[in-house]
Design a protein around this motif. Structure first.
Motif, PDB file in Angstrom:
ATOM      1  N   HIS A 196       9.173   5.125 -16.294  1.00  0.00           N
ATOM      2  CA  HIS A 196       8.982   6.313 -15.467  1.00  0.00           C
ATOM      3  C   HIS A 196       8.256   5.942 -14.176  1.00  0.00           C
ATOM      4  N   LEU A 197       8.617   6.633 -13.084  1.00  0.00           N
ATOM      5  CA  LEU A 197       7.977   6.384 -11.794  1.00  0.00           C
ATOM      6  C   LEU A 197       6.695   7.200 -11.720  1.00  0.00           C
ATOM      7  N   VAL A 198       5.583   6.546 -11.977  1.00  0.00           N
ATOM      8  CA  VAL A 198       4.285   7.212 -11.994  1.00  0.00           C
ATOM      9  C   VAL A 198       3.332   6.418 -11.103  1.00  0.00           C
ATOM     10  N   PRO A 199       2.672   7.082 -10.142  1.00  0.00           N
ATOM     11  CA  PRO A 199       1.719   6.361  -9.282  1.00  0.00           C
ATOM     12  C   PRO A 199       0.621   5.698 -10.100  1.00  0.00           C
ATOM     13  N   GLU A 200       0.107   4.580  -9.602  1.00  0.00           N
ATOM     14  CA  GLU A 200      -0.909   3.835 -10.340  1.00  0.00           C
ATOM     15  C   GLU A 200      -2.321   4.169  -9.896  1.00  0.00           C
TER      16      GLU A 200
END
Length: 490
Positions: free
Chosen positions: A67-71
């Motif tokens: 999933h594209l999730v900010p770090e």
């Protein structure tokens, strides 16, 4: 999760009631890169067992699943298992230079700021059986994804309810039968689906449906933050589907009213209004993500896209019979839609300024289709810009909603003519033309007093200027003189 299953992260076989996963590098990296988190954890370790929980761990699990999730987390959640009292924990944190405030109506949580890092610290009672203590605390969390914790001292992930497995499978599942302690968790499920495209477990759908009658228990001030988070996601159609399947859509009657309302298939081959609104929301959200639009501007654009056709409910859609054929029309739905959007947003606790911005975009979204093939005239663009408050930034948000409308039509999706309107507005602004050549001061100098007639004259003057009747101050004064000479009211 079954007994003795294989952990999808570390590949080890589960044997204990609390699985210890040694694959922690991604979680550890985020915590170590967050100023203040290390200091707080080190201090708390002197009085108990601090565990990192919540969104930071969940997001790491979801990133690992693709999933594209900010770090970059906005805050860090810590669960402290300790035998000391809350006051002692507060004193300890303040001794590190942290700012500490106690919050929470049902469960006390410490809001901590240290080195510009925001932390939430929840205190759980110490138990000799640490696994039992962790399971008990984890059972109070809403979803298995949020019930996984990182133990920085042992450098392991602790998983008592299969959250690691659910993250790998993209499943949102309630942790325990304590889920119903807070009905708001259903809306939390909806916004998590919008943000991460998760599949809600059928058992969780069933539990959520059983909570639908308890919607009134949720304080309005707690609803709006979940709606804002929904608007931060790219998967609006999926979220609206969960809202429907859990029977919570009925608490948003303006949305429920457009479910299965038909549309003209020539313009809307995607089907009913509720399908179109989901697709338009998806399109608006993706465009905002691609362009880096965040904060309140994104909320306004995405929610306006979701709500732009709610005026098609009830009498907003008409069946017109002509020549043996039946056409579906929705004349005036943009105006009734603005009223409906304002009502819905008011009930869910949206700030008045946000509500009015969204209602404005809903009201004006059909204007984009009002011009011939040659594009909008300067006069039409000026009038629209004036109705949008005279702000090009707001006009650009309007254009995004119009574009989402035309891109949310299934096989008929296309770009909108809104860009042409924005181009005309920009060229007109660059020409140096004053926004208003006739002002209130001019009317006072002419002998008029502020009041209804005063306002009407200014409005007519703005229309005349937009139509090109005059384009300089001298022409504006001549127009005013003629108006005063020929008006019986004045």
């Amino acid at each position: 999760m079954t007994t003795h299953s294989i952990c999808p992260r570390c590949g080890r076989t589960r044997h204990d009631r609390v699985h210890r996963c040694c694959d922690t590098a991604d979680v550890r990296r985020v915590v170590e890169g967050t100023p203040g988190a290390g200091r707080a954890l080190a201090a708390l370790r002197t009085v108990g067992r601090p565990l990192v929980v919540g969104g930071l761990v969940r997001d790491a699990l979801l990133r690992a699943a693709g999933h594209l999730v900010p770090e970059a987390p906005s805050d860090v959640d810590i669960e402290l298992h300790t035998g000391v009292g809350l006051d002692a924990v507060v004193a300890l944190l303040r001794s590190t230079g942290a700012s500490v405030v106690t919050a929470g109506a049902r469960f006390e949580v410490l809001r901590v700021v240290i080195d510009d890092t925001h932390l939430d610290v929840a205190v759980a009672p110490w138990q000799p059986d640490q696994d039992a203590g962790f399971r008990q605390a984890a059972s109070r969390r809403d979803f298995t994804l949020d019930a996984v914790a990182w133990d920085p001292a042992a450098d392991v992930l602790l998983d008592a309810f299969g959250g690691i497995d659910d993250a790998a499978a993209g499943i949102l599942r309630h942790t325990s039968d304590r889920f119903g302690e807070d009905p708001l968790r259903v809306l939390r499920a909806v916004q998590l689906v919008a943000r991460f495209a998760l599949t809600v477990h059928p058992d969780t759908i069933a539990v959520a449906r059983s909570l639908s009658d308890r919607f009134d228990e949720v304080v309005t001030d707690r609803v709006w933050p979940e709606i804002r988070r929904l608007a931060s996601g790219d998967h609006i159609t999926l979220a609206l589907d969960v809202l429907h399947r859990t029977d919570w859509e009925r608490h948003f009657p303006e949305l429920a009213a457009v479910r299965d309302v038909p549309q003209d298939p020539r313009w809307h081959p995607e089907g009913a209004v509720h399908i179109h609104l989901g697709l338009a929301g998806d399109a608006a959200a993706r465009a905002c993500t691609e362009d880096g639009m965040t904060g309140e501007d994104r909320v306004v654009v995405v929610l306006a896209a979701i709500l732009h056709d709610v005026g098609k409910a009830g009498r907003g859609t008409q069946l017109v019979h002509q020549g043996g054929t039946t056409r579906i029309r929705s004349i005036g739905h943009e105006r009734s839609g603005a009223v409906a959007a304002r009502a819905l947003l008011g009930r869910v606790g949206a700030p008045r300024s946000t509500t009015e911005r969204i209602a404005l975009l809903v009201r004006e979204h059909m204007v984009v289709h009002s011009t011939a093939s040659g594009g909008p005239s300067v006069s039409a663009a000026r009038r629209l810009l004036r109705r949008l408050g005279g702000s090009l930034a707001v006009a650009e948000q309007w254009a995004r909603v119009c574009d989402a409308d035309t891109r949310g039509r299934g096989s008929a999706s296309t770009g909108s003519p809104a860009a042409a309107w924005i181009d005309v507005m920009r060229r007109d602004a660059a020409s140096g033309r004053p926004s208003r050549l006739l002002t209130g001061r001019d009317l006072v100098d002419a002998g008029l007093r502020p009041g209804p007639v005063f306002h009407a004259v200014l409005t007519d003057a703005a229309d005349a200027q937009d139509d090109g009747v005059f384009d300089d101050e001298a022409g504006a004064r001549r127009w005013l003189a003629d108006r005063l000479a020929t008006s019986d009211v004045l």
